[in-house]
Scaffold this motif. Structure first.
Motif, PDB file in Angstrom:
ATOM      1  N   SER A 140      47.293  15.511 -25.341  1.00 34.81           N
ATOM      2  CA  SER A 140      48.740  15.630 -25.631  1.00 34.81           C
ATOM      3  C   SER A 140      49.058  15.994 -27.138  1.00 34.81           C
ATOM      4  O   SER A 140      49.688  16.746 -27.381  1.00 34.81           O
ATOM      5  N   SER A 141      48.140  15.425 -28.139  1.00 35.96           N
ATOM      6  CA  SER A 141      48.210  15.614 -29.468  1.00 35.96           C
ATOM      7  C   SER A 141      47.881  16.983 -29.592  1.00 35.96           C
ATOM      8  O   SER A 141      48.407  17.523 -30.377  1.00 35.96           O
TER       9      SER A 141
ATOM     10  N   LEU B 103      51.871  18.295 -26.038  1.00 34.39           N
ATOM     11  CA  LEU B 103      52.654  18.255 -24.577  1.00 34.39           C
ATOM     12  C   LEU B 103      53.061  16.979 -24.492  1.00 34.39           C
ATOM     13  O   LEU B 103      52.548  15.819 -24.850  1.00 34.39           O
ATOM     14  N   ARG B 104      54.338  16.698 -23.897  1.00 35.51           N
ATOM     15  CA  ARG B 104      54.890  15.619 -23.492  1.00 35.51           C
ATOM     16  C   ARG B 104      54.772  15.341 -21.978  1.00 35.51           C
ATOM     17  O   ARG B 104      54.572  16.103 -21.183  1.00 35.51           O
ATOM     18  N   ARG B 105      54.459  13.948 -21.607  1.00 33.56           N
ATOM     19  CA  ARG B 105      54.483  13.535 -20.304  1.00 33.56           C
ATOM     20  C   ARG B 105      55.810  13.682 -19.600  1.00 33.56           C
ATOM     21  O   ARG B 105      56.441  12.967 -20.149  1.00 33.56           O
ATOM     22  N   VAL B 106      55.527  14.124 -18.405  1.00 32.85           N
ATOM     23  CA  VAL B 106      56.568  14.018 -17.320  1.00 32.85           C
ATOM     24  C   VAL B 106      56.120  13.510 -16.043  1.00 32.85           C
ATOM     25  O   VAL B 106      54.967  13.213 -15.729  1.00 32.85           O
ATOM     26  N   THR B 107      57.099  13.111 -15.157  1.00 29.56           N
ATOM     27  CA  THR B 107      56.762  12.506 -13.874  1.00 29.56           C
ATOM     28  C   THR B 107      56.672  13.660 -12.798  1.00 29.56           C
ATOM     29  O   THR B 107      57.420  14.561 -12.919  1.00 29.56           O
TER      30      THR B 107
ATOM     31  N   ASP C   1      63.408  23.901 -16.769  1.00 32.64           N
ATOM     32  CA  ASP C   1      64.425  22.901 -16.773  1.00 32.64           C
ATOM     33  C   ASP C   1      64.488  21.978 -17.937  1.00 32.64           C
ATOM     34  O   ASP C   1      65.583  21.313 -18.326  1.00 32.64           O
ATOM     35  N   TYR C   2      63.362  21.742 -18.607  1.00 35.82           N
ATOM     36  CA  TYR C   2      63.279  20.851 -19.829  1.00 35.82           C
ATOM     37  C   TYR C   2      63.709  21.774 -21.137  1.00 35.82           C
ATOM     38  O   TYR C   2      63.517  21.010 -22.056  1.00 35.82           O
ATOM     39  N   ASP C   3      63.641  22.992 -20.841  1.00 39.63           N
ATOM     40  CA  ASP C   3      63.884  24.075 -22.121  1.00 39.63           C
ATOM     41  C   ASP C   3      62.703  23.763 -23.199  1.00 39.63           C
ATOM     42  O   ASP C   3      62.923  23.635 -24.415  1.00 39.63           O
ATOM     43  N   ILE C   4      61.418  23.865 -22.847  1.00 38.43           N
ATOM     44  CA  ILE C   4      60.459  23.646 -23.588  1.00 38.43           C
ATOM     45  C   ILE C   4      59.970  24.851 -24.272  1.00 38.43           C
ATOM     46  O   ILE C   4      59.888  26.002 -23.842  1.00 38.43           O
ATOM     47  N   GLU C   5      60.137  24.971 -25.789  1.00 35.59           N
ATOM     48  CA  GLU C   5      60.066  26.196 -26.793  1.00 35.59           C
ATOM     49  C   GLU C   5      58.343  26.409 -26.768  1.00 35.59           C
ATOM     50  O   GLU C   5      57.644  25.589 -26.551  1.00 35.59           O
TER      51      GLU C   5
ATOM     52  N   TYR D 153      52.660  17.415 -19.662  1.00 40.81           N
ATOM     53  CA  TYR D 153      51.281  17.115 -18.741  1.00 40.81           C
ATOM     54  C   TYR D 153      52.038  16.170 -17.797  1.00 40.81           C
ATOM     55  O   TYR D 153      52.629  15.398 -18.065  1.00 40.81           O
ATOM     56  N   THR D 154      51.095  15.765 -16.634  1.00 42.01           N
ATOM     57  CA  THR D 154      51.560  14.733 -15.673  1.00 42.01           C
ATOM     58  C   THR D 154      50.173  14.238 -14.958  1.00 42.01           C
ATOM     59  O   THR D 154      49.284  15.053 -15.186  1.00 42.01           O
TER      60      THR D 154
END
Length: 346
Positions: free
Chosen positions: A36-37, A41-45, A95-99, A105-106
């Motif tokens: 993630s670092s 990356l941010r965690r999603v379900t 959907d999350y508008d990730i730049e 990640y999940t």
């Protein structure tokens, strides 16, 4: 003896059952935090199932049957247990508008009933699925290698964290990962099968990223199968096709063979999607929900992949069978043989 079961000579687990469960937690916590670092990356379900006919499910090699079931409240529409989340993740980026430069990640859990059960394959699949938005300028082999090197550094840090807690697990990963294209590998070992070529190169270098998987090589066959609608394996270069995908392979001294822990790649843009659908003879998929959205330009360009959780734990803990890591279904014969050879299946 089961033909597809390998029994390491004189095998004994380096950790007992309680230590193994604790070590699995150490590995998973350290690796996903580092991943993630490192890749931002941010965690999603994630979903366990999707509706059939949307084109969202991963088709893997195109021959594996998904587990399906009717949903009563939707008029018995059929749902499918996911094979992986390769396409779904790209929709989430939108959907999350990730730049560009950031991603998600999940935890992905799947059931693959057509798997041939052996030391490394189970009908239960668990992996970290990740996806990151990129710019058009990043759609090249240099950027792919940069991301692979970043993931490899996380692997090495995780290995050291585990070693500090369990000194009997001496680090094995080499300082660098070796890059090679599947065509180059074929030229080096023309008389070997694809899996034998992987074994040979991994035994030589210890850690390998094998690129260009999915398209036909000079012998008229692909190194391995890939679905045509997520990884870009047919990108054109001046000297022909140069795929922008690959597998991370490690030499496994317990099983004495190459050990795949990750499949990843730069994803198809509209041009690559149509080209690969045509190559595989499935242009009809362009009418599916996912494919329509991609062709309409709804999704960002991206890179992504899956990293096997049980596979990674199996490698770091020097286990002979994936059933020592995860609870799954095995034949009575396999359980008996494993028990007789000090391989305790969960």
């Amino acid at each position: 003896m089961i033909d597809n079961l390998f029994i390491p000579k004189g095998y004994r687990p380096l950790l007992d059952l309680k230590q193994t469960e604790h070590a699995i937690t150490v590995i998973k916590d350290a690796f996903q935090s580092g991943l993630s670092s490192e890749l931002r990356l941010r965690r999603v379900t994630a979903p366990l199932f999707v509706l059939k006919g949307t084109g969202i499910n991963d088709d893997l090699n195109g021959t594996e049957r998904p587990v399906t079931f009717p949903v009563k409240d939707l008029g018995d529409k059929e749902a499918e247990i996911v094979h992986s989340l390769a396409k779904w993740k790209r929709m989430v980026l939108t959907d999350y508008d990730i730049e560009p430069g950031f991603g998600i990640y999940t935890d992905m859990n799947a059931i693959r009933p057509d798997e041939v059960l052996d030391n490394t394959h189970s009908i239960y699949v668990d992996q970290w699925d990740w996806e990151r938005s990129i710019n058009k300028a990043d759609r090249n082999i240099r950027f792919l290698k940069k991301i692979v090197k970043s993931i490899y550094e996380v692997l090495k840090r995780t290995e050291f964290i585990l070693y500090e807690k369990y000194p009997q697990l001496t680090p094995l990963l080499p300082s660098k990962i070796h890059f090679i294209h599947s065509e180059e590998l074929l030229q080096q070992y023309p008389n070997l099968s694809p899996k034998e070529r992987e074994d040979a190169i991994c035994k030589k270098y210890g850690a390998v990223f094998l690129t260009g998987i999915g398209g036909n090589l000079s012998n008229g066959e692909p190194h391995d199968g890939r679905a045509p609608d997520y990884d870009d394996w047919s990108t054109m270069a001046e000297d022909g096709y140069q795929g922008l995908n690959g597998d991370i392979l490690l030499w496994n001294p317990v099983l004495e063979k190459a050990f795949e822990i990750s499949s990843m790649g730069i994803r198809v843009d509209a041009e690559a999607l149509l080209r690969q659908l045509d190559i595989k003879g499935c242009l009809y998929r362009k009418d599916f929900l996912f494919h329509r959205r991609l062709l309409n330009g709804d999704f960002p360009l991206s890179i992504g992949g899956g990293i096997g959780q049980s596979r990674l734990c199996m490698y770091f803990l020097r286990k002979a069978h994936i059933g020592e890591i995860q609870a799954s279904i095995w034949s009575d014969e396999m359980r008996q043989i494993c028990n007789e050879h000090n391989i305790p299946l969960v």
